[in-house]
Design a protein around this motif. Structure first.
Motif, PDB file in Angstrom:
ATOM      1  N   SER A  96       0.847  -1.187   0.000  1.00 16.44           N
ATOM      2  CA  SER A  96       0.000   0.000   0.000  1.00 16.44           C
ATOM      3  C   SER A  96       0.884   1.239   0.000  1.00 16.44           C
ATOM      4  CB  SER A  96      -0.920   0.005   1.221  1.00 16.44           C
ATOM      5  OG  SER A  96      -1.801   1.113   1.177  1.00 16.44           O
ATOM      6  N   PRO A  97       0.677   2.176  -0.928  1.00 16.11           N
ATOM      7  CA  PRO A  97       1.529   3.373  -0.981  1.00 16.11           C
ATOM      8  C   PRO A  97       1.228   4.328   0.161  1.00 16.11           C
ATOM      9  CG  PRO A  97      -0.230   3.547  -2.594  1.00 16.11           C
ATOM     10  CD  PRO A  97      -0.341   2.171  -2.001  1.00 16.11           C
ATOM     11  N   ILE A  98       2.266   4.986   0.650  1.00 13.97           N
ATOM     12  CA  ILE A  98       2.119   6.008   1.683  1.00 13.97           C
ATOM     13  C   ILE A  98       1.951   7.346   0.974  1.00 13.97           C
ATOM     14  CG2 ILE A  98       3.202   7.142   3.652  1.00 13.97           C
ATOM     15  CD1 ILE A  98       4.778   4.586   4.130  1.00 13.97           C
ATOM     16  N   LEU A  99       0.747   7.897   1.021  1.00  9.42           N
ATOM     17  CA  LEU A  99       0.445   9.176   0.379  1.00  9.42           C
ATOM     18  C   LEU A  99      -0.006  10.160   1.455  1.00  9.42           C
ATOM     19  CD1 LEU A  99      -1.561   7.861  -2.712  1.00  9.42           C
ATOM     20  CD2 LEU A  99       0.813   8.622  -2.669  1.00  9.42           C
ATOM     21  N   LEU A 100       0.792  11.189   1.653  1.00 12.15           N
ATOM     22  CA  LEU A 100       0.443  12.237   2.607  1.00 12.15           C
ATOM     23  C   LEU A 100       0.146  13.502   1.813  1.00 12.15           C
ATOM     24  CD1 LEU A 100       3.116  11.605   5.370  1.00 12.15           C
ATOM     25  CD2 LEU A 100       0.781  10.727   5.226  1.00 12.15           C
ATOM     26  N   GLY A 101      -1.154  13.822   1.696  1.00  8.88           N
ATOM     27  CA  GLY A 101      -1.542  14.893   0.792  1.00  8.88           C
ATOM     28  C   GLY A 101      -1.293  14.445  -0.635  1.00  8.88           C
ATOM     29  N   LYS A 102      -0.572  15.245  -1.389  1.00  2.00           N
ATOM     30  CA  LYS A 102      -0.265  14.885  -2.773  1.00  2.00           C
ATOM     31  C   LYS A 102       1.137  14.292  -2.918  1.00  2.00           C
ATOM     32  CE  LYS A 102       1.361  19.555  -3.896  1.00  2.00           C
ATOM     33  NZ  LYS A 102       1.199  20.709  -4.812  1.00  2.00           N
ATOM     34  N   TYR A 103       1.807  14.053  -1.787  1.00  2.69           N
ATOM     35  CA  TYR A 103       3.194  13.607  -1.835  1.00  2.69           C
ATOM     36  C   TYR A 103       3.300  12.111  -1.531  1.00  2.69           C
ATOM     37  CZ  TYR A 103       4.162  18.587  -1.720  1.00  2.69           C
ATOM     38  OH  TYR A 103       4.203  19.920  -2.015  1.00  2.69           O
ATOM     39  N   PHE A 104       4.111  11.439  -2.336  1.00  2.00           N
ATOM     40  CA  PHE A 104       4.395  10.012  -2.170  1.00  2.00           C
ATOM     41  C   PHE A 104       5.579   9.865  -1.223  1.00  2.00           C
ATOM     42  CE2 PHE A 104       7.068   6.429  -3.562  1.00  2.00           C
ATOM     43  CZ  PHE A 104       6.206   5.385  -3.302  1.00  2.00           C
ATOM     44  N   GLU A 105       5.406   9.098  -0.140  1.00  4.26           N
ATOM     45  CA  GLU A 105       6.444   8.977   0.882  1.00  4.26           C
ATOM     46  C   GLU A 105       7.023   7.574   1.005  1.00  4.26           C
ATOM     47  OE1 GLU A 105       7.697  11.444   2.433  1.00  4.26           O
ATOM     48  OE2 GLU A 105       6.278  13.020   1.926  1.00  4.26           O
ATOM     49  N   GLY A 106       6.401   6.569   0.368  1.00  2.00           N
ATOM     50  CA  GLY A 106       6.951   5.223   0.460  1.00  2.00           C
ATOM     51  C   GLY A 106       5.879   4.155   0.399  1.00  2.00           C
ATOM     52  N   TRP A 107       6.164   2.995   1.023  1.00  2.13           N
ATOM     53  CA  TRP A 107       5.263   1.838   0.957  1.00  2.13           C
ATOM     54  C   TRP A 107       5.197   1.141   2.314  1.00  2.13           C
ATOM     55  CZ3 TRP A 107       2.804   0.712  -3.664  1.00  2.13           C
ATOM     56  CH2 TRP A 107       3.332   1.278  -4.822  1.00  2.13           C
ATOM     57  N   VAL A 108       4.030   0.569   2.583  1.00  2.00           N
ATOM     58  CA  VAL A 108       3.878  -0.411   3.659  1.00  2.00           C
ATOM     59  C   VAL A 108       3.539  -1.738   2.993  1.00  2.00           C
ATOM     60  CG1 VAL A 108       2.531  -1.144   5.658  1.00  2.00           C
ATOM     61  CG2 VAL A 108       3.142   1.265   5.383  1.00  2.00           C
ATOM     62  N   VAL A 109       4.296  -2.779   3.308  1.00  2.00           N
ATOM     63  CA  VAL A 109       4.137  -4.067   2.630  1.00  2.00           C
ATOM     64  C   VAL A 109       3.976  -5.168   3.677  1.00  2.00           C
ATOM     65  CG1 VAL A 109       5.091  -5.679   0.946  1.00  2.00           C
ATOM     66  CG2 VAL A 109       5.620  -3.240   0.770  1.00  2.00           C
ATOM     67  N   ILE A 110       2.972  -6.017   3.467  1.00  6.28           N
ATOM     68  CA  ILE A 110       2.746  -7.205   4.294  1.00  6.28           C
ATOM     69  C   ILE A 110       3.037  -8.432   3.443  1.00  6.28           C
ATOM     70  CG2 ILE A 110       1.039  -8.523   5.596  1.00  6.28           C
ATOM     71  CD1 ILE A 110      -0.353  -5.874   6.199  1.00  6.28           C
ATOM     72  N   LEU A 111       3.817  -9.373   3.974  1.00  3.05           N
ATOM     73  CA  LEU A 111       4.281 -10.522   3.199  1.00  3.05           C
ATOM     74  C   LEU A 111       3.711 -11.819   3.762  1.00  3.05           C
ATOM     75  CD1 LEU A 111       6.891  -8.430   3.913  1.00  3.05           C
ATOM     76  CD2 LEU A 111       7.918  -9.780   2.103  1.00  3.05           C
ATOM     77  N   ARG A 112       3.527 -12.766   2.872  1.00  5.00           N
ATOM     78  CA  ARG A 112       3.103 -14.115   3.263  1.00  5.00           C
ATOM     79  C   ARG A 112       3.822 -15.116   2.367  1.00  5.00           C
ATOM     80  NH1 ARG A 112      -1.504 -16.781   5.309  1.00  5.00           N
ATOM     81  NH2 ARG A 112      -1.804 -14.949   6.603  1.00  5.00           N
ATOM     82  N   SER A 113       4.492 -16.077   2.973  1.00  6.91           N
ATOM     83  CA  SER A 113       5.219 -17.081   2.203  1.00  6.91           C
ATOM     84  C   SER A 113       4.539 -18.427   2.338  1.00  6.91           C
ATOM     85  CB  SER A 113       6.669 -17.179   2.689  1.00  6.91           C
ATOM     86  OG  SER A 113       6.706 -17.654   4.021  1.00  6.91           O
ATOM     87  N   GLY A 114       5.018 -19.370   1.550  1.00  4.37           N
ATOM     88  CA  GLY A 114       4.493 -20.736   1.641  1.00  4.37           C
ATOM     89  C   GLY A 114       3.175 -20.895   0.917  1.00  4.37           C
ATOM     90  N   ASP A 115       2.203 -21.524   1.608  1.00  5.72           N
ATOM     91  CA  ASP A 115       0.910 -21.793   0.985  1.00  5.72           C
ATOM     92  C   ASP A 115       0.235 -20.487   0.577  1.00  5.72           C
ATOM     93  OD1 ASP A 115       1.345 -24.434   1.485  1.00  5.72           O
ATOM     94  OD2 ASP A 115       0.244 -24.436   3.389  1.00  5.72           O
ATOM     95  N   ARG A 116      -0.475 -20.546  -0.524  1.00  2.00           N
ATOM     96  CA  ARG A 116      -1.163 -19.370  -1.040  1.00  2.00           C
ATOM     97  C   ARG A 116      -2.263 -18.956  -0.065  1.00  2.00           C
ATOM     98  NH1 ARG A 116      -1.369 -16.862  -5.775  1.00  2.00           N
ATOM     99  NH2 ARG A 116       0.035 -18.419  -6.655  1.00  2.00           N
TER     100      ARG A 116
END
Length: 554
Positions: A225-245
């Protein structure tokens, strides 16, 4: 509390309203989500996208247009619910593969079906909103208590039951939690490459998206999910899952957590950045005071040095360079100043070593690096300082700094009290090197004749000599530039004319005018030495005055 699973086609068939329904075709698509229903007659008169929308059809309407099933499938309709037995004119073999067709055991009408789907959709939204509120309150509470980035990521990981990572706008990992240590480097590198390939988000929406990665034979399903503060892009938050779908429910949960975490993580990023910038400004002010000797007492200097964790008894070297685009009177001052700050931060990270610290500041159009020296013997110190000066000149040029501007440095300072003298030597060396059009790394000690003359350049007798010899030929005038070029070329008229892109006869005419103005025949070797000496003393006096004004102004 977790998000309620979305209604699927299989779930719809389990509802009591659908009792007696029979799946005629397309059973493999029973897990397709459904959110709405539209009547067959309305659908055929329009050309809207039908993704997640089931089509309600009466048998006689479908019998009139059996060929329309292919059009419904092409428009994304997951299923057709026939309110009664399938028309005899429509065989199962004629149904397009991939389209789910359900026939009801007894008619139910469009109204009850539509109401059922609306209720389920609203229930789903309410559950998602409640869960999103729970996630937001949990993370906001930690932010309010000043938990910091590591604890925020730990909470994101706990809410999603999966590893979590935060990236800044350059896709550099800021913090992570629960990523397996044995594969962390490879996973984060692959994730960073995938995010860089996706690029920044410019549409103003912060919806989570899915990334599938294959790292060393292990599949990772990532919700970013992108980090958007106002109109500015600040980075990403990412959640990961491995193994079984993971199932749809898990992915929905990850999306909610990631989307709610972006505002909190982004706020913490801004807070940490503001703290770092404040500390950088305070450290820069301290470095300015060091190079200008601007402390009221040794106690004040040591107190402030302790706050910034600077060892005042270390050995230091001072390096400086200039950027004319950031001069105070330049029309490009804001752009040049910010660029010079970026170059300063970059210079601080050159030739890193665990025992070496670099402190940077910007004084107008001058970039200053005060760097500790780890070597002990004089020869090793000289080599270490020269290596850094050359690296600074080469790397700054590679990053767009003017290659014609040298990097100058003075003698090493043994203890912080000598930094002021080292800086002054570097400033004088930079001015002389710029006048002589030297490039690369320039040491004050390499300009030996200037070092001797500097000791007398600010005396009254020296200034009187400059006034008597140069007279009205002032620094910055055309005659002054011609005179310097002539002297620098060793009195060679042709060489000086080429340097100035001037005709030889014009050059001779200008030299005659200079000779008449100063009352000395500039063509005579003895007079050339006298004028050369006066010009050097004038330059050193000007540079010394500029440094003194800088100290007084600061």
């Amino acid at each position: 509390m977790e998000p309620h699973p979305r209604l699927t086609l299989a779930g719809l068939l389990d509802e009591s309203l659908m009792e007696g329904a029979r799946l005629v075709a397309g059973g493999a698509a029973a897990e397709t989500p459904v959110t709405w229903a539209l009547p067959f007659t309305e659908v055929m008169s329009r050309y809207d996208d039908l993704t997640s929308t089931v089509v309600y059809a009466r048998p006689e309407s479908l019998a009139a247009k059996p060929s329309s099933l292919g059009s419904l499938l092409a428009r994304g309709a997951p299923a057709v619910i026939v309110d009664g037995p399938l028309p005899a004119a429509l065989s199962v073999d004629a149904i397009p593969p991939g389209l789910v067709v359900v026939e009801m055991g007894f008619p139910i009408g469009f109204g009850p079906l539509n109401r059922l789907l609306a209720e389920r959709a609203l229930t789903q939204e309410v559950h998602v909103m409640r869960y999103a509120t729970h996630v937001h309150q949990s993370l906001a509470g930690l932010l309010h208590r000043g938990a910091g980035m590591p604890l925020l990521l730990r909470e994101v990981s706990a809410l999603s039951h999966s590893p979590a990572v935060a990236f800044d706008a350059r896709c550099v990992p800021v913090a992570d939690h629960a990523v397996p240590a044995d594969s962390a480097d490879a996973v984060l590198a692959a994730l960073r490459d995938a995010l860089l390939a996706r690029g920044q988000v410019h549409d103003g929406h912060g919806e989570a998206s899915r990334l599938d990665l294959d790292v060393s034979g292990v599949t990772w399903i990532c919700t970013a999910s992108p980090i958007l503060l106002g109109k500015y892009f600040e980075g990403w938050v990412v959640i990961l899952r491995s193994g079984d779908r993971p199932g749809e429910h898990d992915l929905a949960q990850h999306a909610v957590v990631a989307e709610q975490a972006t505002a909190i993580i982004g706020s913490e990023m801004l807070r940490e950045r503001s703290v770092e910038e404040a500390e950088e400004r305070a450290r820069g002010d301290f470095v300015q005071a060091l190079v200008h000797g601007g402390f009221a007492s040794d106690y004040e200097m040591r107190t402030r040095a302790g706050y910034h964790d600077i060892d005042l008894d270390a050995t230091f070297a001072v390096f400086i360079t200039r950027d004319d685009t950031s001069a105070p009177d330049s029309t490009e001052s804001p752009r040049g100043s910010s660029r010079l700050l970026r170059l300063a931060r970059f210079a601080a990270g050159l030739l890193p070593h665990r025992d070496v610290r670099s402190y940077v500041t910007v004084l107008g159009d001058v970039l200053v690096v005060v760097r500790t020296v780890r070597s002990q013997s004089p020869s090793d110190i000289e080599s270490e300082v020269a290596d850094y000066a050359r690296a600074m000149a080469d790397e700054l040029t590679a990053r767009g700094h003017d290659a014609r501007t040298p990097v100058a440095y003075g003698a090493v300072a043994v203890g912080a009290s000598q930094i002021r003298d080292s800086y002054r030597e570097a400033r004088v060396a930079l001015g002389i090197a710029s006048r002589m059009q030297l490039r690369g790394a320039v040491a004050y000690r390499d300009l030996r004749s200037y070092g001797v003359l500097e000791q007398i350049s600010e005396t009254d007798r020296s200034r009187q000599l400059v006034t008597d010899v140069l007279g009205p030929i002032r620094l910055g005038t055309e005659l002054h530039a011609i005179l310097l070029a002539y002297l620098e070329q060793g009195g060679n008229v042709n060489a000086a004319a080429r340097v100035l892109n001037m005709h030889r006869n014009t050059m001779l005419s200008k030299l005659d005018r200079i000779s008449r103005t100063i009352g000395l025949d500039i063509r005579e070797p003895e007079n050339q030495f006298t004028v050369w000496l006066a010009a050097r003393l004038e330059l050193l006096d000007t540079l010394g005055g500029a440094v003194d004004r800088e100290v007084n102004f600061s």
